[in-house]
Scaffold this motif. Structure first.
Motif, short mmCIF file in Angstrom:
data_model
loop_
_atom_site.label_atom_id
_atom_site.label_comp_id
_atom_site.label_asym_id
_atom_site.label_seq_id
_atom_site.Cartn_x
_atom_site.Cartn_y
_atom_site.Cartn_z
N THR A 265 0.80 -1.23 0.00
CA THR A 265 0.00 0.00 0.00
C THR A 265 0.83 1.28 0.00
O THR A 265 0.34 2.33 -0.41
N ARG A 269 -0.94 5.52 2.00
CA ARG A 269 -2.22 4.86 1.78
C ARG A 269 -2.54 3.91 2.92
O ARG A 269 -3.72 3.70 3.25
N GLU A 272 -4.39 5.91 5.35
CA GLU A 272 -5.74 6.24 4.87
C GLU A 272 -6.69 5.06 5.02
O GLU A 272 -7.85 5.22 5.43
N LEU A 273 -6.20 3.86 4.68
CA LEU A 273 -7.06 2.68 4.68
C LEU A 273 -7.40 2.20 6.08
O LEU A 273 -8.50 1.74 6.34
N PHE A 299 -11.07 -3.74 1.01
CA PHE A 299 -11.07 -2.80 -0.10
C PHE A 299 -10.66 -3.52 -1.39
O PHE A 299 -10.06 -4.57 -1.38
N SER A 300 -10.99 -2.91 -2.52
CA SER A 300 -10.57 -3.47 -3.80
C SER A 300 -9.06 -3.29 -3.96
O SER A 300 -8.48 -2.37 -3.39
N TYR A 302 -7.37 -2.18 -6.38
CA TYR A 302 -6.98 -0.90 -6.98
C TYR A 302 -7.07 0.25 -5.98
O TYR A 302 -6.41 1.28 -6.15
N ALA A 303 -7.89 0.10 -4.95
CA ALA A 303 -7.96 1.12 -3.91
C ALA A 303 -6.87 0.93 -2.87
O ALA A 303 -6.64 1.80 -2.04
N VAL A 304 -6.18 -0.21 -2.93
CA VAL A 304 -5.19 -0.56 -1.93
C VAL A 304 -3.77 -0.27 -2.39
O VAL A 304 -2.94 0.23 -1.63
#
Length: 369
Positions: A265, A269, A272-273, A299-300, A302-304
């Protein structure tokens, strides 16, 4: 009485020399005790460098020899140097770790433990190779073999290849598994920090700094320590260690699980996650940030994935997508969010399988142990 006055009228230089020798002997005694304790009675040879040799090798710790790529918020500085071969005029590169502070009762044991442990593991490819140390000055140093190119600390903003990050994970997993299994008593690294992971010119990751390493007593599965702030990143510390002072092999497995998540990540990020929440450590009167309000696996992909990594990759192939999902599943098992917590040996084997099967179209997200 003239002979008495003459005997005791020592020059300031002689007094300082005497004090230096006393300090060196005291450090040497602690070092010997640490080495014998770590090696179960078998002492490893450690070369002692003089202060003059270190100053000559580093040009008196000149700024040009400082390895500026390494982290600045640590209790030591890194320098490269050149040591002349005794048999010819050839010079070979050495890497020097110099403590920024004078040794006292609090940190002397940590320094000596670092030397003792480094001497035990220096033959392994995922640790720095120790040459020796110098104990003569107030700021003692450790001396390591180094390649011609200066090493760098792990910076996730510059390591932008997924395969490179995967290999770094495997290297550190192997290093931790070695500490857990290669000796009569398991050693727990305990305090994980990105700045203690160095990359050589080939991108191989090497674990350094054993100041906080502890051994598990024979016949036991854990050791209980009084918690004390040691300057580590609290993200990597599991609750059993933070709240109860209990250190076991699972302490390292948890740390490594968080490390795996950050490899995928990136640190920004990751924050954030996971979000951050505060827990109160009772009588220690300390606010400690913790991060497990969510699991990244929710999370997906691509969001990770770290934006720096996505930018370099351009697109994530189906095989890489499956691999990243499996990587996250393993990471969450390490931090206790997905079934039984694996051993570090199992984690290292699984990461090796990830790399071996990276290009396989039939790669599965199932975890095999």
């Amino acid at each position: 009485m003239d002979w008495w006055k003459k005997k005791n009228n020592k020059s300031p230089r002689a007094v300082l020399q005497r004090q230096r020798l006393v300090r060196e002997r005291e450090r040497g005694e602690i070092l010997l005790q640490e080495t014998i304790q770590c090696c179960d009675g078998k002492s490893n040879p450690i070369k002692c460098f003089s202060a003059d040799e270190i100053l000559e090798a580093t040009d008196t710790f000149s700024e040009s020899n400082r390895v500026s790529q390494l982290y600045d918020d640590f209790p030591f500085d890194w320098y490269s140097g050149k040591q002349k071969d005794n048999n010819n005029d050839h010079h070979h590169t050495i890497l020097i770790k110099k403590w920024r502070y004078r040794l006292n009762d609090h940190n002397r044991g940590n320094f000596c433990r670092d030397i003792a442990m480094s001497s035990m593991v220096s033959g392994h490819k995922n640790f720095l190779k120790l040459m020796g140390c110098s104990l003569e000055s107030e700021n003692p140093v450790l001396v390591y073999h180094a390649v011609e190119k200066k090493p760098t600390s792990l910076d996730l903003k510059t390591v932008v290849s997924w395969r490179e990050r995967l290999k770094i994970a495997e290297d550190i997993a192997i290093a931790l598994a070695y500490l857990h299994t290669a000796f009569p008593r398991p050693f727990v690294y305990r305090i994980m920090r990105l700045g203690d992971i160095l990359l050589d010119e080939n991108g191989a990751a090497k674990l350094s700094n054993f100041s906080h390493c502890v051994s598990i007593p024979l016949g036991e599965t854990f050791v209980k320590l009084g918690f004390r702030c040691v300057g580590g990143d609290y993200d990597y510390m599991d609750d059993d260690y933070l709240l109860n002072g209990v250190v076991s092999e699972k302490t390292d497995v948890f740390s490594f699980g968080v490390f795996m998540q950050k490899l995928l990540t990136g640190e920004e990020r990751f924050r954030e996650l996971n979000g951050r929440r505060t827990e109160w450590l009772g009588s220690y009167n300390m606010n400690v940030p913790r991060c497990w309000s969510n699991t990244i696996g929710e999370f997906s992909i691509y969001a990770v994935v770290d934006p720096h990594l996505l930018e370099k990759m351009g697109r994530v192939s189906e095989e890489e997508h499956c691999q990243m999902k499996a990587f996250l599943v393993l990471a969450e098992r390490c931090i206790g969010l997905g079934g039984e917590v694996p051993k570090m040996v199992e984690v290292a084997k699984e990461l090796k399988r990830f790399i071996k099967n990276a290009s396989s179209p039939s790669y599965s997200t199932e975890i095999h142990m």
